[in-house]
Design a protein around this motif. Structure first.
Motif, PDB file in Angstrom:
ATOM      1  N   VAL A 139       0.843  -1.197   0.000  1.00 53.53           N
ATOM      2  CA  VAL A 139       0.000   0.000   0.000  1.00 53.53           C
ATOM      3  C   VAL A 139       0.886   1.257   0.000  1.00 53.53           C
ATOM      4  O   VAL A 139       1.549   1.544   0.999  1.00 53.53           O
ATOM      5  N   PRO A 140       0.920   1.993  -1.136  1.00 53.44           N
ATOM      6  CA  PRO A 140       1.723   3.218  -1.190  1.00 53.44           C
ATOM      7  C   PRO A 140       0.950   4.381  -0.573  1.00 53.44           C
ATOM      8  O   PRO A 140      -0.259   4.500  -0.780  1.00 53.44           O
ATOM      9  N   LEU A 141       1.645   5.226   0.189  1.00 53.60           N
ATOM     10  CA  LEU A 141       0.946   6.315   0.874  1.00 53.60           C
ATOM     11  C   LEU A 141       1.332   7.705   0.394  1.00 53.60           C
ATOM     12  O   LEU A 141       0.492   8.605   0.363  1.00 53.60           O
ATOM     13  N   ALA A 142       2.598   7.905   0.104  1.00 55.02           N
ATOM     14  CA  ALA A 142       3.042   9.271  -0.203  1.00 55.02           C
ATOM     15  C   ALA A 142       4.384   9.262  -0.927  1.00 55.02           C
ATOM     16  O   ALA A 142       5.101   8.260  -0.914  1.00 55.02           O
ATOM     17  N   TRP A 143       4.698  10.411  -1.526  1.00 51.88           N
ATOM     18  CA  TRP A 143       5.957  10.587  -2.259  1.00 51.88           C
ATOM     19  C   TRP A 143       6.978  11.377  -1.434  1.00 51.88           C
ATOM     20  O   TRP A 143       6.611  12.322  -0.732  1.00 51.88           O
ATOM     21  N   GLY A 144       8.232  11.001  -1.576  1.00 48.98           N
ATOM     22  CA  GLY A 144       9.348  11.804  -1.080  1.00 48.98           C
ATOM     23  C   GLY A 144      10.336  11.933  -2.228  1.00 48.98           C
ATOM     24  O   GLY A 144       9.946  11.768  -3.388  1.00 48.98           O
ATOM     25  N   PRO A 237      12.228   9.291  -7.054  1.00 56.09           N
ATOM     26  CA  PRO A 237      11.377   9.667  -5.923  1.00 56.09           C
ATOM     27  C   PRO A 237      11.460   8.578  -4.851  1.00 56.09           C
ATOM     28  O   PRO A 237      11.859   7.453  -5.138  1.00 56.09           O
ATOM     29  N   LEU A 238      11.094   8.937  -3.647  1.00 57.61           N
ATOM     30  CA  LEU A 238      10.938   7.969  -2.566  1.00 57.61           C
ATOM     31  C   LEU A 238       9.444   7.708  -2.399  1.00 57.61           C
ATOM     32  O   LEU A 238       8.635   8.594  -2.663  1.00 57.61           O
ATOM     33  N   ILE A 239       9.101   6.516  -1.945  1.00 60.90           N
ATOM     34  CA  ILE A 239       7.696   6.201  -1.701  1.00 60.90           C
ATOM     35  C   ILE A 239       7.540   5.644  -0.282  1.00 60.90           C
ATOM     36  O   ILE A 239       8.294   4.758   0.126  1.00 60.90           O
ATOM     37  N   PHE A 240       6.621   6.209   0.450  1.00 59.02           N
ATOM     38  CA  PHE A 240       6.263   5.718   1.787  1.00 59.02           C
ATOM     39  C   PHE A 240       5.223   4.622   1.582  1.00 59.02           C
ATOM     40  O   PHE A 240       4.201   4.864   0.926  1.00 59.02           O
ATOM     41  N   ALA A 265       5.318  14.271   5.964  1.00 59.34           N
ATOM     42  CA  ALA A 265       6.766  14.016   6.050  1.00 59.34           C
ATOM     43  C   ALA A 265       7.400  14.100   4.657  1.00 59.34           C
ATOM     44  O   ALA A 265       8.502  14.635   4.491  1.00 59.34           O
ATOM     45  N   GLY A 266       6.701  13.574   3.664  1.00 64.21           N
ATOM     46  CA  GLY A 266       7.215  13.611   2.282  1.00 64.21           C
ATOM     47  C   GLY A 266       7.365  15.040   1.784  1.00 64.21           C
ATOM     48  O   GLY A 266       8.407  15.403   1.227  1.00 64.21           O
TER      49      GLY A 266
END
Ligand code: X2X
Length: 331
Positions: A139-144, A237-240, A265-266
């Motif tokens: 489950v992906p939540l957000a981008w960093g 990109p990073l993915i939370f 946070a992202g």
């Protein structure tokens, strides 16, 4: 009387700690880089926000340096899917062996700048990328953001594709990078980040590519990387994200809390990363690294030389997703 009061207090204390034990939950969060880097700071920020907003009921414990997968960062996604890791803040590069769609971000010269990157992650292409992750049990939540990756080496100034000819370059463990650097005439060799620094130190490889933040914080110049070319060829990109079973077991309110904290946070980390780039470059220069900036025409020469990679990888990524990204970037 005294004893009774004492017992009552004890009973209350025991009851309280039992309640606490029942409600306090801890989850593991994997990252490749520690909190000396924006990447690790993103994960720690997530943990801090969750701790604060859940009044200490939910603890996210961050495990950096890909230690939960013995340093093999390309196994992080599988380990999270199998439940060995509860959550992660991971790079699209490291998850692309399991989620081919994420190779989108590694296509050379697809994105010119942060605005292009945002247009992709914040639009239809970003939704498709998240759907691809979801389809594979996470489950992906957000981008960093790890950042735009620049190339360095210990041998010479690189201004044209011809300058890369024969240089041994450490690349991450995703086959697309093998193709990109082979197309450029270099000699790519895949290894984990854990193995990269020793390989640079001994001279087993001549060069590497990473964002300025990584070059700066890891002091990559101190292992002989004297030449740095700003070619902005791609950004990871990073993915939370969260293991699906862990997610399903969470009450709705906790899910919302985790998601919102990841988004916050992202955003915080992306801003921090971008705002520190200029200063990092200044510091890198001050440490004696020869930094080469490219004109548009010079950059185009690199893009032309890697055209075959775009063609070959579009079908693996998915034509619809690549098209959505191109449309977003063109706007
Ligand atoms: O291995 C790398 O180069 C790093 C740290 O940037 C990633 O994990 C993608």
């Amino acid at each position: 009387m005294k004893l009774t009061r004492c017992l009552t207090a004890l009973t209350a204390a025991v009851a309280l700690s039992a309640t606490f034990a029942a409600s306090a939950r801890e989850y593991s969060v994997s990252t490749v880089l520690s909190d000396a880097f924006p990447w690790g700071q993103a994960a720690q920020k997530w943990a801090d926000l969750v701790e604060e907003r859940s009044n200490g009921e939910i603890t996210l414990r961050v495990y950096p340096n890909a230690q939960l997968v013995a340093g093999d960062q390309t196994k992080e996604f599988s380990a999270m899917r199998s439940g060995l890791i509860d959550m992660a803040v991971g790079s699209t590069i490291n998850w692309s062996p399991q989620v081919p769609e994420l190779n989108l971000f590694s296509l050379p010269f697809l994105m010119a700048d942060s605005a292009d990157l945002d247009a992709i992650t914040q639009g239809n292409a970003g939704e498709q990328a998240f759907a691809a992750i979801e389809k594979r049990g996470i489950v992906p939540l957000a981008w960093g953001e790890n950042g735009f990756r620049e190339i360095s080496n210990s041998v010479k100034l690189v201004k044209t594709p011809a300058d890369l000819k024969g240089l041994k370059i450490r690349v991450v463990g995703s086959p697309l990078f093998q193709d990109t650097f082979t197309a450029l005439g270099a000699n790519p060799t895949q290894m984990s980040w854990a193995d990269a620094k020793p390989a640079l130190t001994t001279g087993a490889v001549d060069g590497q590519e990473n964002p300025l933040s990584v070059f700066d914080v890891a002091r990559v110049d101190q292992v002989g990387q004297k030449y740095l070319t700003l070619w902005h060829y791609m950004a990871d990109p990073l993915i939370f994200a969260v293991n699906q079973r862990v997610w399903k077991e969470l009450p709705e309110a906790d899910r919302e809390l985790l998601r919102q904290a990841a988004i916050d946070a992202g955003k915080w980390e992306i801003e921090l990363s971008r705002n520190s780039e200029a200063k990092r470059l200044e510091d890198i220069r001050a440490r004696g690294v020869e930094v080469t900036e490219l004109s548009e025409a010079e950059q185009q020469a690199f893009a032309d030389a890697t055209r075959s990679v775009q063609d070959k990888w579009t079908s693996k990524i998915g034509a619809e997703l690549v098209e959505a990204a191109r449309t977003a970037v063109a706007k």
